[in-house]
Design a protein around this motif. Sequence first.
Motif, PDB file in Angstrom:
ATOM      1  N   GLU A 106     103.995  -2.049 -92.560  1.00  0.00           N
ATOM      2  CA  GLU A 106     104.660  -2.884 -93.555  1.00  0.00           C
ATOM      3  C   GLU A 106     103.669  -3.598 -94.465  1.00  0.00           C
ATOM      4  OE1 GLU A 106     103.709  -5.536 -90.130  1.00  0.00           O
ATOM      5  OE2 GLU A 106     104.490  -3.494 -90.426  1.00  0.00           O
ATOM      6  N   LYS A 107     102.399  -3.603 -94.096  1.00  0.00           N
ATOM      7  CA  LYS A 107     101.410  -4.291 -94.923  1.00  0.00           C
ATOM      8  C   LYS A 107     101.021  -3.426 -96.116  1.00  0.00           C
ATOM      9  CE  LYS A 107      99.136  -7.612 -91.905  1.00  0.00           C
ATOM     10  NZ  LYS A 107      99.439  -8.737 -92.788  1.00  0.00           N
ATOM     11  N   ASP A 108     100.942  -4.056 -97.274  1.00  0.00           N
ATOM     12  CA  ASP A 108     100.442  -3.389 -98.467  1.00  0.00           C
ATOM     13  C   ASP A 108      98.915  -3.494 -98.428  1.00  0.00           C
ATOM     14  OD1 ASP A 108      99.612  -2.557-100.902  1.00  0.00           O
ATOM     15  OD2 ASP A 108     100.872  -3.891-102.079  1.00  0.00           O
ATOM     16  N   HIS A 109      98.262  -2.385 -98.155  1.00  0.00           N
ATOM     17  CA  HIS A 109      96.816  -2.424 -97.965  1.00  0.00           C
ATOM     18  C   HIS A 109      96.056  -2.768 -99.235  1.00  0.00           C
ATOM     19  CE1 HIS A 109      96.774   0.110 -94.018  1.00  0.00           C
ATOM     20  NE2 HIS A 109      97.681  -0.842 -94.030  1.00  0.00           N
ATOM     21  N   TYR A 110      96.711  -2.643-100.375  1.00  0.00           N
ATOM     22  CA  TYR A 110      96.008  -2.937-101.629  1.00  0.00           C
ATOM     23  C   TYR A 110      95.923  -4.439-101.890  1.00  0.00           C
ATOM     24  CZ  TYR A 110      93.932  -0.705-105.701  1.00  0.00           C
ATOM     25  OH  TYR A 110      93.039  -0.217-106.612  1.00  0.00           O
ATOM     26  N   THR A 111      96.904  -5.195-101.421  1.00  0.00           N
ATOM     27  CA  THR A 111      96.945  -6.616-101.768  1.00  0.00           C
ATOM     28  C   THR A 111      96.881  -7.541-100.554  1.00  0.00           C
ATOM     29  OG1 THR A 111      99.372  -6.601-101.732  1.00  0.00           O
ATOM     30  CG2 THR A 111      98.300  -6.149-103.836  1.00  0.00           C
ATOM     31  N   SER A 112      97.084  -7.029 -99.341  1.00  0.00           N
ATOM     32  CA  SER A 112      97.037  -7.887 -98.163  1.00  0.00           C
ATOM     33  C   SER A 112      95.611  -8.369 -97.907  1.00  0.00           C
ATOM     34  CB  SER A 112      97.552  -7.133 -96.934  1.00  0.00           C
ATOM     35  OG  SER A 112      98.898  -6.763 -97.102  1.00  0.00           O
ATOM     36  N   VAL A 113      95.508  -9.527 -97.272  1.00  0.00           N
ATOM     37  CA  VAL A 113      94.201 -10.111 -96.991  1.00  0.00           C
ATOM     38  C   VAL A 113      93.454  -9.249 -95.982  1.00  0.00           C
ATOM     39  CG1 VAL A 113      93.014 -12.122 -96.050  1.00  0.00           C
ATOM     40  CG2 VAL A 113      95.043 -12.418 -97.484  1.00  0.00           C
ATOM     41  N   TRP A 114      92.183  -8.989 -96.259  1.00  0.00           N
ATOM     42  CA  TRP A 114      91.344  -8.240 -95.331  1.00  0.00           C
ATOM     43  C   TRP A 114      90.608  -9.199 -94.417  1.00  0.00           C
ATOM     44  CZ3 TRP A 114      88.513  -3.391 -97.562  1.00  0.00           C
ATOM     45  CH2 TRP A 114      89.451  -2.511 -98.075  1.00  0.00           C
ATOM     46  N   SER A 115      90.142  -8.689 -93.314  1.00  0.00           N
ATOM     47  CA  SER A 115      89.375  -9.514 -92.383  1.00  0.00           C
ATOM     48  C   SER A 115      88.069  -9.952 -93.034  1.00  0.00           C
ATOM     49  CB  SER A 115      89.070  -8.724 -91.110  1.00  0.00           C
ATOM     50  OG  SER A 115      88.112  -9.402 -90.326  1.00  0.00           O
ATOM     51  N   PRO A 116      87.673 -11.232 -92.878  1.00  0.00           N
ATOM     52  CA  PRO A 116      86.408 -11.689 -93.469  1.00  0.00           C
ATOM     53  C   PRO A 116      85.188 -11.046 -92.838  1.00  0.00           C
ATOM     54  CG  PRO A 116      87.382 -13.396 -92.076  1.00  0.00           C
ATOM     55  CD  PRO A 116      88.406 -12.324 -92.197  1.00  0.00           C
ATOM     56  N   THR A 117      85.333 -10.400 -91.676  1.00  0.00           N
ATOM     57  CA  THR A 117      84.191  -9.750 -91.044  1.00  0.00           C
ATOM     58  C   THR A 117      83.991  -8.316 -91.524  1.00  0.00           C
ATOM     59  OG1 THR A 117      85.589  -9.055 -89.183  1.00  0.00           O
ATOM     60  CG2 THR A 117      84.433 -11.158 -88.965  1.00  0.00           C
ATOM     61  N   ASN A 118      84.822  -7.847 -92.451  1.00  0.00           N
ATOM     62  CA  ASN A 118      84.605  -6.505 -92.983  1.00  0.00           C
ATOM     63  C   ASN A 118      83.226  -6.406 -93.615  1.00  0.00           C
ATOM     64  OD1 ASN A 118      87.052  -5.527 -92.181  1.00  0.00           O
ATOM     65  ND2 ASN A 118      87.980  -5.473 -94.201  1.00  0.00           N
ATOM     66  N   PRO A 119      82.595  -5.239 -93.538  1.00  0.00           N
ATOM     67  CA  PRO A 119      81.225  -5.117 -94.059  1.00  0.00           C
ATOM     68  C   PRO A 119      81.130  -5.334 -95.562  1.00  0.00           C
ATOM     69  CG  PRO A 119      82.134  -2.965 -93.446  1.00  0.00           C
ATOM     70  CD  PRO A 119      83.068  -3.993 -92.916  1.00  0.00           C
ATOM     71  N   ILE A 120      82.172  -5.015 -96.300  1.00  0.00           N
ATOM     72  CA  ILE A 120      82.195  -5.286 -97.738  1.00  0.00           C
ATOM     73  C   ILE A 120      83.557  -5.860 -98.087  1.00  0.00           C
ATOM     74  CG2 ILE A 120      80.492  -3.541 -98.393  1.00  0.00           C
ATOM     75  CD1 ILE A 120      82.731  -1.678 -99.127  1.00  0.00           C
ATOM     76  N   GLY A 121      83.659  -6.477 -99.262  1.00  0.00           N
ATOM     77  CA  GLY A 121      84.911  -7.072 -99.687  1.00  0.00           C
ATOM     78  C   GLY A 121      85.935  -6.032-100.088  1.00  0.00           C
ATOM     79  N   GLN A 122      87.163  -6.494-100.240  1.00  0.00           N
ATOM     80  CA  GLN A 122      88.270  -5.598-100.541  1.00  0.00           C
ATOM     81  C   GLN A 122      88.072  -4.881-101.874  1.00  0.00           C
ATOM     82  OE1 GLN A 122      91.919  -7.695-100.164  1.00  0.00           O
ATOM     83  NE2 GLN A 122      93.180  -5.879-100.006  1.00  0.00           N
ATOM     84  N   ARG A 123      87.685  -5.630-102.898  1.00  0.00           N
ATOM     85  CA  ARG A 123      87.505  -5.021-104.217  1.00  0.00           C
ATOM     86  C   ARG A 123      86.288  -4.105-104.237  1.00  0.00           C
ATOM     87  NH1 ARG A 123      89.346  -9.400-108.789  1.00  0.00           N
ATOM     88  NH2 ARG A 123      91.267 -10.060-107.779  1.00  0.00           N
ATOM     89  N   GLU A 124      85.228  -4.526-103.532  1.00  0.00           N
ATOM     90  CA  GLU A 124      84.038  -3.682-103.472  1.00  0.00           C
ATOM     91  C   GLU A 124      84.334  -2.373-102.743  1.00  0.00           C
ATOM     92  OE1 GLU A 124      82.900  -7.785-104.251  1.00  0.00           O
ATOM     93  OE2 GLU A 124      84.172  -6.865-102.701  1.00  0.00           O
TER      94      GLU A 124
END
Length: 689
Positions: free
Chosen positions: A210-228
């Motif tokens: 149900e999560k929209d992967h394009y706009t939902s908040v990503w985990s802050p521990t991801n190696p790079i940011g969502q837009r990157e």
Amino acid sequence: MLKIWKEKEFVFPLMMSTLFHRWALYPPGRVPGGVTVHVSAEDGDVDIETPTSLQWWLDIYPHLAEHEKPLECTQLPGETIFVPSGWWHCVLNLETTVAVTQNFVNQSNFEHVCLDMAPGHCHKGVCRAGLLAVPGKSVGDMENHPPGTITWNHNDMTSTEERLKGLGSVTASNSESQCSSFEFSDVDKSLENQVFSYDIGFLSQFLEKEKDHYTSVWSPTNPIGQREAREWLRRLWVLKPELRGLIWKGACLAINVDKWYACLEEIRACHSLPAPSEDEKLPVGTGSNPVFIVSDNVIKINAEGGLGYSAHGLGTELEFYDLLRKVGSPLINHIPEIIASGFLVYEDGVYRTVPWNGKGMPDVLAKYYPLELSYANSCFPLGLWSKQQFGMDGSAESSNRPIWPYMVTRKCKGDIFAHVRDTLSKADLLNLASSLGVQMRNIHLLPLPHGESLPEPEDNNVKDSDPPEWKQVISTLNRRKNNIKKHLANWGGTVPTVLIEKAEEYLPPDMSSLIKLVKDDDGDSVYTFPSWIHSDIMDDNILTQRAPEMGSLTDTKSTGDGDLEKLNEIHIIDFSDLSIGDPLCDLIPLHLDVFRGDIDLLREYLRSYQLPFLRGKSNNDIYKSVQSSKFSTAAYRAMCYCILHDDNVLAAIFGLWKELRNATSWEEIEHLVWDDLNRYQQSSPTLSS
């Protein structure tokens, strides 16, 4: 040096050392004794509580049964060790040592990396803790796995779960409660007879669909940011055509590209647009919404913020374009041409389009989102005034409705300024600043659409005497001011504590003071006129073409509008955040992001802007206010807007002017960053006339 327990997050690490390391390793899905995994329900972040390596070897290891012990080895000087993705490992340095580690992504772990970047917490908990993260899983469930399932040694898995439960400290938990708070009902039934598997197909079952992967908040521990991450996938797609099959699978996991490409195909078919080439099948840019460039067309699907937010964004943008044509604004030549717009609906497993030009209320929108509109009978029911009312309501909205607004525009000529700024000379940048001054003046001079008074907001942040067109702005600013310490603390240490403590004292008691001027001769308050505000003038929303043999404006004393437009052909894009307010609000991203604090560019912009910051019915009243009240000075107002900004613009200020990190008052920052605005305000011909 001690290495604590850590589970590798889908990147392959290599480690080379100069002296001795003692290693302990467990395969994926087996949480070591003494380790606790927490999975946040808010952002999907995974937090691991662990003893130090020395504590683990001394306090936990000696009590492990033989079959519960890890794989072990000693790494000698000059040796390299490879740790596969997902393997738990801790390292005890046996002597003082130096080690070099390198993480990398290749074809083998690419899909796992994309899965790990996807939003949500269910799949992250399973990847780290195995089926222990799934509530209700028992040893009996673990024993009857189907043939062909990729598993680790079954006896180890069973005894590990028993050991984890026996130790008590080794569990998978939610940040607020134990793992029973997880809800895996959709996948639990299909996993009744399975044990943990590290296969990508198995792990991806736990993605929250149900999560929209394009706009939902990503985990802050991801190696790079969502837009990157989007830009990274796009670059891989273009530069590695031989790997496109693999890249597509990863992009489906991380950003739901299969969903958005299906949307693109439906929009393209409806409006007879050309088919995308292979290079054009992934979204472009780093914005918050899926954007495809197909031939000379730009297709934007508005997914951010939920249906109410995105529908009002499209409705206001269409109203804005209609106004430009009616008044004959020259700005029309510096923004994209609209080809088509409407809503994309997903019904019965099929996408279909409903064209819409912003006028009237489409039935399909009323079906999925029955808005109570105060302006339902106006020409643009989802236009500017309705958007202002929607903003004052401030109700949270789910973004998973099966309907999305879209817009198709003609691709503008030129390059995105963010991509070419480092190739431009100072003269080019000055010309760009001048051209921006002209076009921002064109935006701020546009008349506001006719509308009835806004309904009264149900809060105490505005007064009955406040002008209706300003009420949403005043309400928002007062609400942030009332929680200013928390607002600034949310920026994670960006703002020095001494400034946080002084923020409330620096700001005016009532934020309406920023737009309310001195009493006129009749004793009534004088308010400034609001303007259309772009709200997102950043370096990635400006396209520029370098004109041949351009000269610097610094050699010219006077330049007309037509001359300015010839100096540097620019286009401004993305008007989905249009609002009304103080024109100074557009100057904040311009100065901090586009000009990067360059005072020469700011002055060149102001020289061509040629509008007063404060405009009202009586220029004499405005002039008196500027002379007598600090609340009316441009530098003070700009600083207030920075402090209360919805984005962390203060980080940009402290990054550009590093000496301000030691500032002890907001007045210091105001003076250094914005003082030129006061000089411009005092010298404006309109104010002094």
